[in-house]
Structures are given as C-alpha cells and as structure tokens.
Write a protein that holds these residues in place. Structure first.
Motif, PDB file in Angstrom:
ATOM      1  N   THR A  23      -8.408 -25.077  12.885  1.00 29.54           N
ATOM      2  CA  THR A  23      -8.555 -23.165  12.889  1.00 29.54           C
ATOM      3  C   THR A  23      -8.107 -22.456  12.138  1.00 29.54           C
ATOM      4  O   THR A  23      -9.124 -21.522  12.560  1.00 29.54           O
ATOM      5  N   SER A  54     -12.276 -24.285  23.837  1.00 20.40           N
ATOM      6  CA  SER A  54     -11.559 -25.287  23.578  1.00 20.40           C
ATOM      7  C   SER A  54     -11.050 -26.088  24.639  1.00 20.40           C
ATOM      8  O   SER A  54     -11.063 -25.999  25.946  1.00 20.40           O
ATOM      9  N   ASP A  94     -14.081 -25.837  18.642  1.00 17.76           N
ATOM     10  CA  ASP A  94     -13.605 -26.596  18.641  1.00 17.76           C
ATOM     11  C   ASP A  94     -13.194 -27.710  19.736  1.00 17.76           C
ATOM     12  O   ASP A  94     -12.652 -28.143  20.373  1.00 17.76           O
TER      13      ASP A  94
END
Length: 483
Positions: free
Chosen positions: A220, A248, A322
C-alpha cells in the motif's frame, strides 16, 4: 507538442551551506514546494537524490543544460504531459519516440511525470527525471553500504526491465519530503519493506510497474507515497476530478487503503475518498463534488457513479490496480476495462498482485506500457507464505466440528483466530455454533457494509476474538496478532 521550459515565477534559493556535500554540488530549495534538491553547476544537472560523489551526476540519461530543455507540458500544468493527443509520450501514440528523443534515451524514461524542469541560479532550466536521475539513485542501495544487487539477493527481489534503479534501503535515502518521512517514522517503521525499497525508485521515474508480492508486504505505501509525490508535481484542481485512482477488490481493503492515505498524507494536505457498494451513494457523491486528490474504489461502485456521469476521470494520471489477481477472480475484468477507457492513455499505471497467472499477465500486457516487473520471492511455483506454519489434518465431515473446538480450546484465551469457510451459509452456521462459547462472528459478501465494519472492528479490538469468514477476508486486511 514539446514546449521549451520557461522560468518559474517562484525561483529557487540556495540552501544553507553543507560541508558534507561533494563538490561542485550545491543545495537548492524549490521556491514553490520548498523541497530540497541538488544542482551541479559544472554539468547544470539537478536531482532530488543526494549526490554521493563527484561522479554521481547522471550521465547517459541526463539532459544537457547548455541548450533549451524540452519538457512535455499540458495546459493544466502537469509536468511531463503533452496536450497533443497525437504525440502520446507513453508509447500509446504513433509519434511518441521520435518527438521525445531530445529529452531522454528511451521511451521508458520519457513517461508522464518522469521529466519536469527546475530553474537554477544562473537562469537556465535543468531537468529532474522522476525526482532523481533516470539511471537510478546512486551506485549503492539507497546510499547504504549495500550494493543494489546484494540487497536484492538478501531480500529475494528479482527485477525485469531496462535500467532498473537500485533499491532504497533506508527512508532517508528516498529524498521524500520531511513531512512524509515524519509520518513514516511516527508509524514506527524503521526501514522500507523490500517491495517499497525497490518499487519506490522505479515509480519516482514515472514508469509502469508490475509488482508481485504476498499480502502484507507493504504494497500500500509502495504505491501511495509515490502517488503523493506525483500529486505535488501535477498541481491539478481536485474539483475537476481525482489525479490518483486506486482500484481494489473489496470494501474492506478499499477503506483500509483510504485510512493509510489519510494517515500518511494528512501533513501534505492530500484529500482521499473511498467509493464502494453496500453504502449510500449520497455521501460519496458529495465528497466527489467537494473535490478530491485520490479516489480508492471498488470497480462496481465506481462504474455505477461513472454511468451516472457524476465523476470525471480525465485528470487521472496515476492508476493503481491493487490485488489485481483477486479482482479478476471476482469477475471484475469487464468493469476494470470499462473504467480504464475513461482514464487518459497518458498515465502511469502500477499493478500489484500476489500471483501471476495467465489472466493477470494478459491484462497487464493490455494496460501497462514497458513495465518494470518486481518480484518478491519465487513466482514460478505456488509457494506458501513462509511466515505461516501450516498443518494439514484429513478428517471425515462428522469429525471436523469436534476437532475445530479442540483446536480453539487449545489456544490462549482471547487469541485472535480466523476460520475460513467455502460458503456464506456455512460461514453463518458455524459462527452461530461457536458464538456462545468462543465469541465468534461472521463476515461475508452478503453482509451489509455496516455489519461488516462492525464485525471487523469487534475482531480487531478483540471483543470478538474468532472471525468466521469467506474469502472476502482472505486478502489485504491488516489485522495484528493473528494466532
């Protein structure tokens, strides 16, 4: 089209004398941002990375300062961006390479945000490439006494790409602003994790990255802090839309990323909001209307808001995917591709993934341009997380519940334990059976966002020490002291 760099209205000033600085380097302070950088009056080169010797100035990749420096600039003032759609410096347009040859050696070093100009006291403009020299950050790993190759071997880092800079082995060697370093130290971090150490210098060059590392490796901050630096270079109006977009797979991971952005970006006055399903759209829409620098979103909710025409992504120049493999597993590929169509092609894209299957390779090939691949550990085979000890017991269905209770009773009282189930129905049923004796609660995708937030809060604080979950909790959640 390429524009000649002009003098900034707020010029640089000399930093206080530093006798430890190698000659002929001098310290300068940017008049606009207050950042310290370094100028070599002999070669007329500037860089953010502190020089370690007379020979540390960038050579083959730096821009000669005797002539005018060509810098791609857009009407919005983004460093490194061209307003001419035909001249796409990212290699996505037809004329990119030929028009950028005066600026840098390769297309990878001519990426958006990778080249911007500084003024030097003699009135000329000099070029800073990605916040450092395009060749890397000195000959050693972040200025430590470890060479880049030694650091990589010690931390099982492998890299694939052209002229990959050595890793940073300390926070001080990054050249990050003091306010960001202060937040990092206040959080108790003593040194970058391997994925941070290697991905930061690459991201600061404005290059695309595919980073393959296990959950919990510090990914992150690996993309957030370079995103903060990118924001400071762009000077975009947040009311016109975000500059940084992070996609995400789950609501829980998205809100966790938002918390990290607030924690480490507050002293830099960086704004961030989170868009996810299972919660009312109204408050999220009001946040967008107020203006925001960073948006963290699940693909489904962001697509909904895009279809409502309540958000513009035309300013996004830093895109992060991500847990990319998890998003594809959950069937989000069509939504991801639809979102990316709304993002300018002139951008920097970073993809973080725990695994590297064919589907992830395909979307990486489609969305990224000449990326540097960073691997932490072995990706050629399915390798278990070395920090977890695994035991396998083969039992009949009738024996499983009794054995589970034995295992739970064998743990110290109050120990945090996660039990994964394959179905939501089994998850609810098992949590009900274990709730009275062990304080178990359940979390899965059918729970409302309020319920999921409450359950995670109870688990984190230890009030409900046993969490029964589907794979919604399998990735990315940062929960301390799991037994």
């Amino acid at each position: 089209m390429a524009a000649t760099a002009t003098a900034s209205s707020a010029g640089p000033r000399y930093a206080p004398p530093d006798p430890t600085l190698p000659k002929p380097w001098k310290g300068l302070v940017d008049g606009k941002t207050g950042y310290l950088y370094f100028w070599n009056p002999v070669t007329n080169v500037t860089q953010y990375e502190r020089p370690t010797s007379v020979d540390s100035a960038p050579k083959s990749s730096s821009v000669p300062m005797g002539s005018s420096v060509q810098v791609q600039q857009s009407s919005q003032g983004r460093h490194g961006y061209s307003p001419d759609k035909e001249n796409d410096q990212y290699g996505r347009g037809s004329n990119a390479i030929s028009k950028l040859e005066p600026v840098s050696r390769s297309n990878q070093n001519a990426r958006g945000g990778a080249v911007h100009s500084h003024n030097t006291p003699n009135g000329t403009s000099s070029s800073v490439i990605g916040g450092s020299s395009a060749r890397g950050h000195g000959s050693m790993a972040g200025g430590s006494n470890l060479s880049g190759d030694v650091y990589r071997r010690q931390h099982e880092i492998t890299v694939t790409g052209d002229e990959v800079p050595p890793p940073f082995s300390s926070f001080e060697s990054t050249g990050f602003p003091s306010e960001i370093l202060r937040e990092v130290h206040n959080a108790g971090f003593s040194a970058p994790t391997p994925i941070q150490a290697q991905s930061w210098p690459i991201a600061l060059q404005g290059r695309d990255i595919v980073a393959i590392a296990k959950t919990g490796s510090g990914k992150t901050l690996g993309y957030l802090i370079p995103g903060f630096m990118h924001l400071k270079r762009c000077h975009n109006d947040p009311q016109m839309g975000p500059t940084v977009l992070v996609l995400s797979p789950t609501r829980e991971l998205a809100t966790q990323i938002q918390d990290e952005a607030h924690k480490f970006g507050k002293s830099s006055r960086i704004s961030c909001t989170c868009l996810y399903g299972g919660a009312p759209k109204g408050p999220q829409l009001r946040e967008i209307e107020r203006g925001v620098d960073i948006i963290v979103a699940t693909p489904g909710r962001l697509n909904d808001i895009l279809e409502m025409r309540r958000i513009s992504l035309h300013q996004v120049s830093y895109l992060v995917l991500d847990e990319a493999d998890r998003m594809l597993d959950m069937g989000f590929e069509p939504q991801i591709r639809k979102i990316v169509k709304e993002v300018p092609t002139r951008r920097q894209t970073l993809m973080y993934t725990a695994t590297w299957p064919r589907e992830v390779r395909k979307i990486a090939a489609d969305l990224l341009v000449n990326p540097v691949q960073v691997n932490i550990g072995n990706i050629d085979e399915l390798v278990a997380n070395k920090s977890i000890t695994q035991y396998v017991e083969v039992l009949s269905p009738m024996e499983k519940h009794r054995r589970l209770e034995q295992i739970l009773r064998s743990q110290e009282p109050g120990s945090k334990i996660i039990i994964f189930c394959s179905t939501k129905k089994m998850c609810d049923q098992l949590a009900r059976n274990l709730s009275r004796q062990f304080g178990a609660t359940a979390i899965h995708g059918d729970k409302s966002q309020a319920d999921r937030d409450y359950v995670l809060s109870q688990f984190r604080t230890g009030r409900s020490p046993v969490l029964v979950a589907t794979d919604v909790a399998a990735r990315g959640l940062d929960i301390k002291d799991i037994r």
